[in-house]
Scaffold this motif. Structure first.
Motif, PDB file in Angstrom:
ATOM      1  N   ALA A  63      -5.185  -9.802   5.306  1.00 46.55           N
ATOM      2  CA  ALA A  63      -4.250  -8.674   5.308  1.00 46.55           C
ATOM      3  C   ALA A  63      -4.812  -7.507   6.117  1.00 46.55           C
ATOM      4  O   ALA A  63      -6.006  -7.224   6.083  1.00 46.55           O
ATOM      5  N   THR A  64      -3.900  -6.830   6.812  1.00 50.74           N
ATOM      6  CA  THR A  64      -4.283  -5.645   7.573  1.00 50.74           C
ATOM      7  C   THR A  64      -3.527  -4.406   7.097  1.00 50.74           C
ATOM      8  O   THR A  64      -3.684  -3.331   7.664  1.00 50.74           O
ATOM      9  N   SER A  65      -2.706  -4.597   6.055  1.00 51.97           N
ATOM     10  CA  SER A  65      -1.985  -3.463   5.476  1.00 51.97           C
ATOM     11  C   SER A  65      -1.900  -3.672   3.967  1.00 51.97           C
ATOM     12  O   SER A  65      -2.084  -4.786   3.465  1.00 51.97           O
ATOM     13  N   MET A  66      -1.615  -2.613   3.263  1.00 52.03           N
ATOM     14  CA  MET A  66      -1.492  -2.698   1.810  1.00 52.03           C
ATOM     15  C   MET A  66      -0.329  -3.617   1.438  1.00 52.03           C
ATOM     16  O   MET A  66      -0.435  -4.387   0.482  1.00 52.03           O
ATOM     17  N   LYS A  67       0.741  -3.565   2.201  1.00 50.57           N
ATOM     18  CA  LYS A  67       1.894  -4.424   1.932  1.00 50.57           C
ATOM     19  C   LYS A  67       1.502  -5.902   2.023  1.00 50.57           C
ATOM     20  O   LYS A  67       1.863  -6.704   1.157  1.00 50.57           O
ATOM     21  N   GLU A  68       0.741  -6.261   3.059  1.00 47.29           N
ATOM     22  CA  GLU A  68       0.291  -7.640   3.209  1.00 47.29           C
ATOM     23  C   GLU A  68      -0.655  -8.046   2.079  1.00 47.29           C
ATOM     24  O   GLU A  68      -0.588  -9.162   1.575  1.00 47.29           O
ATOM     25  N   LEU A  69      -1.521  -7.124   1.675  1.00 47.81           N
ATOM     26  CA  LEU A  69      -2.451  -7.412   0.593  1.00 47.81           C
ATOM     27  C   LEU A  69      -1.701  -7.653  -0.723  1.00 47.81           C
ATOM     28  O   LEU A  69      -2.025  -8.580  -1.472  1.00 47.81           O
ATOM     29  N   ILE A  70      -0.684  -6.857  -0.981  1.00 42.26           N
ATOM     30  CA  ILE A  70       0.129  -7.040  -2.188  1.00 42.26           C
ATOM     31  C   ILE A  70       0.847  -8.384  -2.143  1.00 42.26           C
ATOM     32  O   ILE A  70       0.923  -9.095  -3.147  1.00 42.26           O
ATOM     33  N   GLU A  71       1.340  -8.761  -0.981  1.00 37.00           N
ATOM     34  CA  GLU A  71       2.003 -10.067  -0.838  1.00 37.00           C
ATOM     35  C   GLU A  71       1.007 -11.207  -1.071  1.00 37.00           C
ATOM     36  O   GLU A  71       1.332 -12.194  -1.730  1.00 37.00           O
ATOM     37  N   ASP A  72      -0.205 -11.068  -0.537  1.00 36.12           N
ATOM     38  CA  ASP A  72      -1.237 -12.074  -0.779  1.00 36.12           C
ATOM     39  C   ASP A  72      -1.561 -12.161  -2.268  1.00 36.12           C
ATOM     40  O   ASP A  72      -1.698 -13.256  -2.821  1.00 36.12           O
ATOM     41  N   HIS A  73      -1.680 -10.998  -2.908  1.00 41.27           N
ATOM     42  CA  HIS A  73      -1.941 -10.948  -4.350  1.00 41.27           C
ATOM     43  C   HIS A  73      -0.863 -11.719  -5.114  1.00 41.27           C
ATOM     44  O   HIS A  73      -1.165 -12.552  -5.967  1.00 41.27           O
ATOM     45  N   LYS A  74       0.390 -11.451  -4.803  1.00 39.63           N
ATOM     46  CA  LYS A  74       1.507 -12.121  -5.486  1.00 39.63           C
ATOM     47  C   LYS A  74       1.450 -13.630  -5.268  1.00 39.63           C
ATOM     48  O   LYS A  74       1.691 -14.405  -6.198  1.00 39.63           O
ATOM     49  N   GLN A  75       1.140 -14.050  -4.049  1.00 39.54           N
ATOM     50  CA  GLN A  75       1.081 -15.476  -3.734  1.00 39.54           C
ATOM     51  C   GLN A  75      -0.059 -16.164  -4.490  1.00 39.54           C
ATOM     52  O   GLN A  75       0.103 -17.266  -5.008  1.00 39.54           O
TER      53      GLN A  75
END
Length: 92
Positions: A63-75
């Protein structure tokens, strides 16, 4: 106990009389024919082993953004829930 956690990464949740372990197998064997593996985590409780698995997967995030990190977390949470729901270990 030996439960497959991640087929691609060859990660297994295993246990003995004292601990749960997350082991990563190399796909190779030693001179005696035993599978070679690296223990990534020792845990006294299965919950701690699951938390380690979550953290291991999250650290691998690109992830390079908080949004991407949150999506990774959810996955990751979804994958872990599916893994243990399949085994009947999580009951909501």
């Amino acid at each position: 106990m030996k439960v497959l956690l991640d087929k691609r990464k060859k990660l297994y949740l295993e246990s003995d009389a004292h601990n749960y372990m997350i082991n990563k197998y190399s796909g190779k064997k030693d001179k005696n024919g035993n599978e070679i593996y690296q223990t990534l985590c020792y845990a006294g409780k299965i919950e701690h082993a699951i938390k380690y698995l979550y953290e291991l997967k999250l650290r691998e995030s690109t992830a390079t953004s908080m949004k991407e990190l949150i999506e990774d977390h959810k996955q990751i949470i979804k994958e872990i829930r599916e893994l243990f729901d399949t085994e009947g270990l999580i009951n909501d």
